[in-house]
Design a protein around this motif. Sequence first.
Motif, short mmCIF file in Angstrom:
data_model
loop_
_atom_site.label_atom_id
_atom_site.label_comp_id
_atom_site.label_asym_id
_atom_site.label_seq_id
_atom_site.Cartn_x
_atom_site.Cartn_y
_atom_site.Cartn_z
N ARG A 49 -10.29 15.66 -4.24
CA ARG A 49 -10.12 16.33 -5.55
C ARG A 49 -8.90 17.17 -5.35
NH1 ARG A 49 -15.60 17.82 -4.93
NH2 ARG A 49 -15.21 19.93 -4.02
N PHE A 50 -8.42 17.76 -4.51
CA PHE A 50 -7.26 18.49 -4.15
C PHE A 50 -6.05 17.59 -4.58
CE2 PHE A 50 -3.60 20.41 -2.13
CZ PHE A 50 -3.76 21.90 -2.58
N ALA A 51 -6.13 16.48 -3.92
CA ALA A 51 -4.90 15.42 -4.10
C ALA A 51 -4.79 14.86 -5.14
CB ALA A 51 -5.00 14.62 -2.76
N GLY A 52 -5.98 14.31 -5.91
CA GLY A 52 -5.99 13.59 -7.02
C GLY A 52 -5.68 12.15 -6.71
N PRO A 53 -5.38 11.21 -7.64
CA PRO A 53 -5.22 9.81 -7.47
C PRO A 53 -4.20 9.62 -6.56
CG PRO A 53 -5.64 10.05 -9.90
CD PRO A 53 -5.51 11.36 -9.16
N LEU A 54 -4.34 8.76 -5.55
CA LEU A 54 -3.39 8.31 -4.57
C LEU A 54 -3.09 6.98 -4.43
CD1 LEU A 54 -5.01 10.38 -1.71
CD2 LEU A 54 -2.96 10.97 -2.81
N GLY A 55 -2.06 6.48 -3.92
CA GLY A 55 -1.77 5.09 -3.60
C GLY A 55 -0.31 4.85 -2.54
N TRP A 56 -0.12 3.63 -2.37
CA TRP A 56 1.16 3.58 -1.82
C TRP A 56 1.88 2.56 -2.09
CZ3 TRP A 56 -3.60 2.66 0.74
CH2 TRP A 56 -3.92 1.13 0.95
N CYS A 57 3.05 2.19 -1.55
CA CYS A 57 3.92 0.87 -1.92
C CYS A 57 3.78 0.02 -0.62
CB CYS A 57 5.43 1.36 -2.20
SG CYS A 57 6.25 -0.16 -2.65
N GLU A 58 3.32 -1.16 -1.06
CA GLU A 58 3.03 -2.07 0.16
C GLU A 58 4.27 -3.18 -0.01
OE1 GLU A 58 1.11 -3.99 3.41
OE2 GLU A 58 0.65 -2.09 2.41
N VAL A 59 5.07 -3.41 0.92
CA VAL A 59 6.18 -4.36 0.89
C VAL A 59 5.83 -5.60 1.68
CG1 VAL A 59 8.40 -4.59 1.41
CG2 VAL A 59 7.70 -2.52 0.69
N PRO A 60 6.00 -6.83 1.37
CA PRO A 60 5.84 -7.89 2.00
C PRO A 60 6.60 -8.02 3.23
CG PRO A 60 6.05 -8.67 -0.32
CD PRO A 60 6.60 -6.94 -0.27
N ALA A 61 5.93 -8.59 4.12
CA ALA A 61 6.79 -8.59 5.68
C ALA A 61 8.17 -9.58 5.50
CB ALA A 61 5.92 -9.16 6.86
N GLU A 62 7.81 -10.56 4.73
CA GLU A 62 8.96 -11.51 4.24
C GLU A 62 10.08 -11.05 3.22
OE1 GLU A 62 5.64 -12.76 1.83
OE2 GLU A 62 5.79 -11.95 3.90
N GLY A 63 9.71 -9.92 2.89
CA GLY A 63 10.85 -9.30 1.92
C GLY A 63 10.49 -9.26 0.50
N GLY A 64 11.16 -8.91 -0.31
CA GLY A 64 10.53 -8.84 -1.94
C GLY A 64 10.25 -7.49 -2.27
N GLU A 65 9.80 -7.72 -3.35
CA GLU A 65 9.45 -6.55 -4.21
C GLU A 65 7.96 -5.83 -3.52
OE1 GLU A 65 10.91 -4.63 -6.67
OE2 GLU A 65 12.70 -5.88 -6.29
N GLY A 66 7.84 -4.47 -3.48
CA GLY A 66 6.60 -4.01 -2.92
C GLY A 66 5.56 -4.10 -4.39
N GLU A 67 4.60 -3.84 -3.90
CA GLU A 67 3.42 -3.66 -5.00
C GLU A 67 2.58 -2.41 -4.57
OE1 GLU A 67 0.42 -6.75 -4.94
OE2 GLU A 67 -0.22 -6.10 -3.07
N SER A 68 2.13 -1.92 -5.71
CA SER A 68 1.30 -0.45 -5.58
C SER A 68 -0.10 -0.75 -5.13
CB SER A 68 1.23 0.38 -6.97
OG SER A 68 0.62 1.68 -6.87
N VAL A 69 -0.33 -0.08 -4.02
CA VAL A 69 -1.90 -0.29 -3.65
C VAL A 69 -2.75 0.97 -3.82
CG1 VAL A 69 -3.47 -0.68 -1.78
CG2 VAL A 69 -1.21 -2.01 -1.91
N ALA A 70 -3.96 0.87 -4.70
CA ALA A 70 -4.60 2.23 -4.81
C ALA A 70 -5.28 2.80 -3.39
CB ALA A 70 -5.79 2.16 -5.96
N ALA A 71 -5.35 3.91 -3.19
CA ALA A 71 -5.98 4.36 -1.97
C ALA A 71 -7.32 4.94 -2.12
CB ALA A 71 -5.33 5.73 -1.55
N ASP A 72 -8.37 4.77 -1.20
CA ASP A 72 -9.59 4.97 -1.49
C ASP A 72 -10.27 5.77 -0.17
OD1 ASP A 72 -12.22 5.28 -2.31
OD2 ASP A 72 -12.75 3.09 -1.67
N PRO A 73 -9.50 7.05 -0.06
CA PRO A 73 -9.90 7.63 1.08
C PRO A 73 -11.22 8.21 1.02
CG PRO A 73 -8.75 9.18 -0.55
CD PRO A 73 -8.72 7.72 -1.04
N LEU A 74 -12.15 8.27 0.05
CA LEU A 74 -13.66 8.53 -0.14
C LEU A 74 -14.31 7.26 0.61
CD1 LEU A 74 -14.17 9.72 -3.73
CD2 LEU A 74 -14.25 11.13 -1.52
#
Length: 287
Positions: free
Chosen positions: A161-186
């Motif tokens: 609740r303190f942090a709010g919605p979370l995510g991270w940028c996942e970058v392919p090992a072979e390179g290219g554009e990253g994509e946003s991944v939603a975090a689910d710490p619960l």
Amino acid sequence: MSAARPTFRFAPSPNGLLHLGHARSALLNADMANAAGGRLLLRIEDIDAARCRPEYEAAILDDLAWLGLDWEHPVRRQSEHFADYASALARLEAMGLVYASFESRGDIRRALAGRPDAPRDPDGALLSPFPRSAMTEAERTARRQAGEPYALRLDMARAARFAGPLGWCEVPAEGGEGESVAADPLAWGDVVIARKEVPTSYHLAVVVDDALQGVTHVVRGADLKAATSVHRLLQVLLGLPAPLYTHHSLLLDAEGHKLSKSIGSESLAALRSAGVTPDEVRRRAGL
């Protein structure tokens, strides 16, 4: 102000010998660091004093040098930086997000015995059925002061609740554009972030280390992808920067199990003794 130089790290635990899966991760970190004109760091994650051994650390250094890797010095050893983790832990405690848990793993198993639907975290471990509300803070404090063994757990619902919605940028090992991944710490429940005898856990230590070392790119196995939800939560709670993440595929044995020290996967030292070359290791690692 110029952008931070890309910084990668390979962070093994000296609780056994490295195998091909470690070689894939180490070599991929080195390759991506070179391609980005960045730095490669080596970190020894040795907070588990019961299992980590100096001879395994020496073997790690020997194996990595044999593979042709070069890294910046000094090497960071987690066992030398408990004060850093204790400081981060104190901040979380001051925010009211940490509580002492006195139930052992055995207590949790017994409480959930006979429940095939018992909730588990993404790694398959049983989630504790003992909520923070099951005991008063005064009782927890008294039991800590009495010297009882305990784990310190993150109050996940309150922290989320303190942090709010979370995510991270996942970058392919072979390179290219990253994509946003939603975090689910619960999904991890009230995860353990320290114990009575050690003021940290893997989750807490890794985010503190990455921030202090200026790591900008975390490249590690896909088995740690789910844990990134906890790491992003801790980064937000502690005001730490978010690296880019790459979670590479895992190497499997003939039975389809991921390579692991715990199942005795063939070590790099054994391969070297058998005459396997570093180039052949790279090929077997899929690089």
